[in-house]
Design an enzyme around this catalytic site. Structure first.
Site, PDB file in Angstrom:
ATOM      1  N   GLN A  11      11.852   0.999 -13.902  1.00  0.00           N
ATOM      2  CA  GLN A  11      12.346  -0.183 -13.054  1.00  0.00           C
ATOM      3  C   GLN A  11      13.842  -0.570 -13.499  1.00  0.00           C
ATOM      4  OE1 GLN A  11      12.072  -1.442 -10.472  1.00  0.00           O
ATOM      5  NE2 GLN A  11      10.495  -3.048 -10.381  1.00  0.00           N
ATOM      6  N   ARG A  22       0.743  -1.487   0.118  1.00  0.00           N
ATOM      7  CA  ARG A  22       0.067  -0.172   0.002  1.00  0.00           C
ATOM      8  C   ARG A  22       0.651   1.285  -0.045  1.00  0.00           C
ATOM      9  NH1 ARG A  22      -1.670   4.242   0.380  1.00  0.00           N
ATOM     10  NH2 ARG A  22      -3.903   5.113   0.917  1.00  0.00           N
ATOM     11  N   LYS A  23       2.242   1.182   0.395  1.00  0.00           N
ATOM     12  CA  LYS A  23       2.820   2.258   0.536  1.00  0.00           C
ATOM     13  C   LYS A  23       2.196   3.713   1.087  1.00  0.00           C
ATOM     14  CE  LYS A  23       5.988   1.062  -3.386  1.00  0.00           C
ATOM     15  NZ  LYS A  23       5.257  -0.088  -3.910  1.00  0.00           N
TER      16      LYS A  23
END
Ligand code: 6AU
Length: 264
Positions: A210, A94-95
């Protein structure tokens, strides 16, 4: 002093005080797996099918529950059934990043009721230590655990230097924190687990920043404990079961090599 990275997961589980960490280490040892699947798919049916297929090879299923277009309470019930069937933990990525009072509401309530089913969640400490205290008020009574985002895997990320050090200090003094998202072992002050995303056996990165490194770099050389793999397992043209086995074996071999190298 023996470093935590020289100890087996079983030894670490036996001496850990957090119930989620104990359970995670026990699962890793039972299944000979330090692999977490990042199941970033868009529908309930896809998530359940992927979790059922790959479940036997993972220790943690990592979700982004808010990207599921047809989320309902039954999805959570079915994920819990799969977690028992295949023996893995649920990690909602969820950060959280708001003040303590707000994250309490976000973690315990809303549509997703994350604290009711996710054994593990994570947060940024950008608001200060109150975010950990707010999440702990909800999570500790339910026997949950928290990871701090001490670093990120993406190009140009800002979690470095003094910011990463603050994460480590906060983690050490808060029992609710069981570890970090990051690229390496961060401290020997207590047994904090590192989970590392940005893992790929082949690809170097994606078009959106990424960056990938191999299980050997992450687990053997850097002393991280859990590899988090998403598109390397279920990306275009891949067979998720074959790839999950491959990453499970590579992650475990990297861990065994770490034990061998550091104890010889
Ligand atoms: O293997 P990928 O690139 O398909 O997926 C990586 C997964 C995604 C990201 O949201 C997550 O790992 N992630 C995280 C986490 C786990 O918190 C932090 C980070 O720095 N980088 C990252 O990719 O679900």
């Amino acid at each position: 002093m023996v470093s935590y990275s020289q100890m087996t997961y079983a030894q670490r589980g036996k001496q850990h005080t957090n119930p989620v960490a104990q359970e995670l280490f026990a699962i890793m040892e039972r299944k000979r797996s330090n692999l977490s699947l990042a199941a970033d798919v868009a529908t309930k049916a896809e998530l359940l099918a992927l979790a059922d297929k790959v479940g036997p090879y993972i220790c943690v299923l990592k979700t982004h529950i808010d990207v599921i277009s047809d989320f309902d309470a039954d999805l959570v019930a079915q994920l819990q059934v799969l977690a028992s069937k295949h023996d893995f933990l649920l990690f909602e990525d969820r950060k959280f990043a708001d003040i303590g009072n707000t994250v309490k509401l976000q973690y315990g309530g809303g549509i997703y009721r994350i604290a009711d089913w996710a054994h593990i969640t994570n947060c940024h400490v950008i608001p200060g230590e109150g975010i950990i205290q707010g999440l702990a008020e909800v999570g500790i009574p339910k026997g949950r655990g928290l990871l701090l985002l001490a670093e990120m895997s993406s190009k140009g990320m800002l979690a470095t230097g003094a910011y990463t050090d603050k994460n480590i200090e906060m983690a050490v003094r808060n029992d609710f924190v069981i570890g970090f998202i990051g690229s390496r072992r961060f401290t020997e002050e207590r047994d904090l687990i590192t989970m590392t995303p940005g893992v790929g056996l082949h690809a170097a990165g994606d078009a959106l920043g990424q960056q990938y490194r191999t299980p050997e770099m992450i687990v053997t050389e850097n002393g991280s404990d859990v590899i988090i793999v998403g598109r390397g397992i279920y990306g275009p043209g891949k067979d998720p079961v074959t790839e999950a086995q491959r990453y499970r074996d590579a992650g475990w071999a990297a861990y065994e090599k770490r034990l061998f190298v550091s104890n010889s």
